[in-house]
Scaffold this motif. Structure first.
Motif, PDB file in Angstrom:
ATOM      1  N   SER A 148       1.815   9.519  -5.932  1.00  0.00           N
ATOM      2  CA  SER A 148       2.310  10.865  -5.660  1.00  0.00           C
ATOM      3  C   SER A 148       3.421  11.254  -6.638  1.00  0.00           C
ATOM      4  O   SER A 148       3.436  12.370  -7.165  1.00  0.00           O
ATOM      5  CB  SER A 148       2.827  10.944  -4.219  1.00  0.00           C
ATOM      6  OG  SER A 148       3.334  12.223  -3.951  1.00  0.00           O
ATOM      7  N   SER A 164       0.905   4.255  -2.836  1.00  0.00           N
ATOM      8  CA  SER A 164       0.732   5.656  -2.464  1.00  0.00           C
ATOM      9  C   SER A 164       1.907   6.503  -2.959  1.00  0.00           C
ATOM     10  O   SER A 164       1.713   7.598  -3.513  1.00  0.00           O
ATOM     11  CB  SER A 164       0.595   5.769  -0.947  1.00  0.00           C
ATOM     12  OG  SER A 164       0.495   7.106  -0.554  1.00  0.00           O
ATOM     13  N   HIS A 191       0.832  -1.208   0.000  1.00  0.00           N
ATOM     14  CA  HIS A 191       0.000   0.000   0.000  1.00  0.00           C
ATOM     15  C   HIS A 191       0.866   1.258   0.000  1.00  0.00           C
ATOM     16  O   HIS A 191       0.546   2.242  -0.670  1.00  0.00           O
ATOM     17  CB  HIS A 191      -0.967  -0.001   1.186  1.00  0.00           C
ATOM     18  CG  HIS A 191      -2.200  -0.789   0.910  1.00  0.00           C
ATOM     19  ND1 HIS A 191      -3.304  -0.256   0.301  1.00  0.00           N
ATOM     20  CD2 HIS A 191      -2.486  -2.090   1.135  1.00  0.00           C
ATOM     21  CE1 HIS A 191      -4.224  -1.184   0.166  1.00  0.00           C
ATOM     22  NE2 HIS A 191      -3.754  -2.310   0.657  1.00  0.00           N
ATOM     23  N   GLN A 192       1.958   1.227   0.747  1.00  0.00           N
ATOM     24  CA  GLN A 192       2.881   2.368   0.764  1.00  0.00           C
ATOM     25  C   GLN A 192       3.487   2.583  -0.619  1.00  0.00           C
ATOM     26  O   GLN A 192       3.614   3.719  -1.082  1.00  0.00           O
ATOM     27  CB  GLN A 192       3.984   2.153   1.798  1.00  0.00           C
ATOM     28  CG  GLN A 192       4.935   3.334   1.934  1.00  0.00           C
ATOM     29  CD  GLN A 192       4.276   4.548   2.539  1.00  0.00           C
ATOM     30  OE1 GLN A 192       3.553   4.440   3.519  1.00  0.00           O
ATOM     31  NE2 GLN A 192       4.500   5.704   1.968  1.00  0.00           N
TER      32      GLN A 192
END
Length: 93
Positions: free
Chosen positions: A39, A35, A31-32
């Protein structure tokens, strides 16, 4: 507090390097990665060739998290991605 472009690249590289070393990725790491990639892709400072690599990383993270395939992470891809992200982050030294 948002982290800057260089720190995002460093964090991305660290997570990928950890997965390469451990031959394992956790749900939170995937998930990191997703993300961070989102970005970085939206950042105008990110070169187009790196954006293509980032999209591959995002697909990798999504697929492994979805399938629960937390082993056999594709060491060749991980190593290549780490080198590409490292090359971009070296521009800041």
């Amino acid at each position: 507090m948002a982290i800057n472009y260089y720190h995002q690249l460093t964090l991305l590289k660290d997570i990928l390097a950890n997965q390469l070393t451990e031959d394992y990725g956790s749900h939170d790491e995937f998930h990191q990665l997703q993300s961070l990639v989102q970005s970085l892709v939206q950042n105008n400072a990110t070169p187009e060739d790196l954006k293509q690599t980032l999209l591959s990383i995002e697909q990798y993270a999504y697929q492994h998290d979805k399938e629960g395939a937390h082993s056999h992470l594709g060491k060749v891809d991980l190593d290549s991605w780490i080198q590409q992200v490292n090359h971009e982050s070296e521009k800041f030294h």
